[in-house]
Design a protein around this motif. Structure first.
Motif, PDB file in Angstrom:
ATOM      1  N   LEU A   1      -9.166 148.881  89.845  1.00 19.24           N
ATOM      2  CA  LEU A   1      -9.174 147.715  88.969  1.00 19.24           C
ATOM      3  C   LEU A   1      -7.912 147.664  88.119  1.00 19.24           C
ATOM      4  N   THR A   2      -7.398 146.465  87.932  1.00 19.83           N
ATOM      5  CA  THR A   2      -6.290 146.235  87.017  1.00 19.83           C
ATOM      6  C   THR A   2      -6.851 146.163  85.599  1.00 19.83           C
ATOM      7  N   PRO A   3      -6.219 146.863  84.633  1.00 17.85           N
ATOM      8  CA  PRO A   3      -6.708 146.754  83.244  1.00 17.85           C
ATOM      9  C   PRO A   3      -6.811 145.291  82.825  1.00 17.85           C
TER      10      PRO A   3
ATOM     11  N   ARG B   1      -5.867 142.240  93.883  1.00 22.61           N
ATOM     12  CA  ARG B   1      -5.637 143.438  94.696  1.00 22.61           C
ATOM     13  C   ARG B   1      -6.934 144.241  94.852  1.00 22.61           C
ATOM     14  N   TYR B   2      -7.765 144.238  93.826  1.00 20.03           N
ATOM     15  CA  TYR B   2      -9.046 144.948  93.904  1.00 20.03           C
ATOM     16  C   TYR B   2      -9.942 144.324  94.965  1.00 20.03           C
TER      17      TYR B   2
ATOM     18  N   LYS C   1     -19.146 142.068  84.316  1.00 17.88           N
ATOM     19  CA  LYS C   1     -18.740 142.844  83.143  1.00 17.88           C
ATOM     20  C   LYS C   1     -18.067 144.152  83.531  1.00 17.88           C
ATOM     21  N   ASP C   2     -18.435 144.703  84.699  1.00 17.10           N
ATOM     22  CA  ASP C   2     -17.850 145.964  85.135  1.00 17.10           C
ATOM     23  C   ASP C   2     -16.375 145.830  85.512  1.00 17.10           C
ATOM     24  N   LEU C   3     -15.878 144.609  85.654  1.00 20.28           N
ATOM     25  CA  LEU C   3     -14.478 144.378  86.023  1.00 20.28           C
ATOM     26  C   LEU C   3     -13.558 144.443  84.808  1.00 20.28           C
ATOM     27  N   PHE C   4     -14.154 144.441  83.607  1.00 18.99           N
ATOM     28  CA  PHE C   4     -13.356 144.437  82.378  1.00 18.99           C
ATOM     29  C   PHE C   4     -13.163 145.868  81.895  1.00 18.99           C
ATOM     30  N   THR C   5     -12.230 146.572  82.541  1.00 20.60           N
ATOM     31  CA  THR C   5     -12.030 147.998  82.249  1.00 20.60           C
ATOM     32  C   THR C   5     -11.414 148.243  80.896  1.00 20.60           C
TER      33      THR C   5
END
Length: 442
Positions: free
Chosen positions: A331-333, A323-324, A368-372
């Motif tokens: 972002l999805t967690p 979806r992002y 790495k920024d996608l890993f909230t």
């Protein structure tokens, strides 16, 4: 007893190979290219689909004649018709002045010295060199030559390394010295044979320095990692392009993932030397070739494993963050543990697979920024906490090889906190800690 020792050695060898494989997985595309070029230069059994020697000399020539960075060189290769060509935009004079003079403490100098150093900064050419005759400068300013020499030597200690050098040779040698490299043959090559290398006269350089052609090629690769234009290392307000490691497209409701590494060429085993190994009657030569062949096959296999692992990890990321990417929503967690479980691999493997790598789909993002879920919130990071961390990192550094502000920024990023090089420099100065060049002499 012999079997026990043999078994132990085999386990140690396997462990070393596993560590090497994990290291290769963590490389960005450019780091992988540097590693594979080193392997290629050292291993006759490793071949490449492009002429590496010719490519290295061309790259070196382009770097030294046009002053292009790796990113600019890649962008030119990527699209010859693009408007984004070789040279970076010229630096604004005020930008150069502010960066260099900002590393000095005004109270440490007299009014005359401060004014003189500001003038010397403005005398730098577009590469960051100072090639003016000091007697001429002295007469023009009405100052003594000794004072000018003293100020110039102080300016030469500043970052980026090599600034205020008289020419390319002095600049490169200063960078080698800063890295602790005192190889006399390499220094002689830079001083006396740089033009010969750019002309491709490897054999004559080899004869004069009494070195093998293979060693000269290694030196060429090492020189290619240095910066012939110090000003290019300065922080810039200009837009700089990020080169993605992974390219993603959407085709017929499905993701198409590929690594952006075709420019490296294809590595394979050298058929000529394999036939030589098979035909030779010399057991020592056969054993040497066999050892090199095993190493070549192992490295090629590691590269293929790296490719498949990264693709597998990105497939899961795209699935979780669809979806992002497709709708532009938040972002999805997502944690590394989740991705590892879905991909059927260890969490540490995911960490290495995404380390320092950028993905491009419509825009470029740091993986790495996608890993909230597992990252520290930037709002929760206080300036006081960051200063304490910077002070701790500097306190634990190797005194003989102090860390640059950029390296400190990268170390902090490994904890999930994004702190720019400029912010690190700001906090360091507020702590009263000198830059890496000066810390070497403390």
């Amino acid at each position: 007893m012999f079997d026990l020792v043999s078994d132990l050695e085999q386990k140690q060898t396997l462990s070393a190979r596993q560590l090497q494989s994990l290291q290769i997985l963590s490389y960005t595309n450019q780091e992988l290219e540097n590693f594979m070029t080193d392997e290629y230069l050292e291993n006759p059994m490793l071949d490449n689909s492009v002429d590496k020697q010719d490519e290295m000399i061309k790259d070196l020539e382009q770097l030294y004649e046009k002053g292009t960075s790796y990113k600019d060189h890649y962008l030119q290769w990527e699209d010859e018709d693009s408007d984004r060509k070789s040279d970076l935009p010229a630096r604004e004079p005020d930008e150069i002045y502010s960066y260099i003079m900002g590393q000095l403490h005004r109270k440490d100098y007299s009014d005359d010295e401060w004014t003189l150093m500001g003038y010397l900064v403005q005398c730098l050419d577009e590469k960051g060199f100072f090639d003016h005759d000091l007697d001429v400068v002295a007469r023009a300013l009405g100052r003594g030559t000794e004072m000018i020499e003293r100020c110039l030597e102080r300016l030469k200690e500043l970052e980026p390394v090599g600034i205020f050098s008289r020419d390319i040779s002095e600049c490169l040698i200063k960078q080698l010295e800063a890295a602790g490299n005192t190889d006399e043959k390499l220094i002689r090559l830079i001083q006396d044979h740089l033009d010969d290398v750019l002309k491709g006269q490897i054999s004559s350089v080899s004869r004069d320095l009494h070195l093998s052609t293979a060693r000269i090629k290694e030196y060429i690769h090492m020189i290619g990692q240095l910066d012939p234009r110090p000003i290019m290392n300065m922080p810039s307000t200009h837009t700089e392009y990020i080169i993605p490691d992974i390219l993603v497209n959407r085709e017929k409701d499905a993701w198409r993932i590929s690594l952006n590494d075709s420019w490296m060429g294809e590595y394979k085993c050298n058929g000529y030397y394999i036939r030589m190994m098979q035909d030779t009657k010399d057991p020592e030569l056969r054993a040497y070739f066999q050892q090199k062949l095993e190493r070549a096959r192992y490295v090629i296999n590691c590269v293929e494993q790296r490719r498949s692992t990264i693709v597998k990890v990105v497939e899961v990321i795209l699935e979780l963050q669809e979806r992002y990417f497709l709708q532009g929503s938040g972002l999805t967690p997502m944690s590394m543990e989740q991705v590892a479980a879905r991909a059927g691999i260890h969490t540490s493997t995911v960490s290495r697979a995404i380390k320092g790598k950028y993905l491009q789909y419509k825009k470029v993002v740091l993986l790495k920024d996608l890993f909230t879920a597992s990252l520290t919130s930037q709002e929760d990071v206080s300036a006081d906490r960051m200063k304490k961390q910077i002070a701790k990192i500097i306190q634990e550094e190797d005194a003989a090889h102090p860390l640059s502000d950029q390296k400190i920024s990268e170390i902090i990023r490994e904890d999930g906190i994004v702190l720019s090089r400029r912010t690190v420099a700001k906090y360091r100065m507020e702590l009263g800690i000198p830059d890496s060049r000066l810390r070497r002499y403390l």
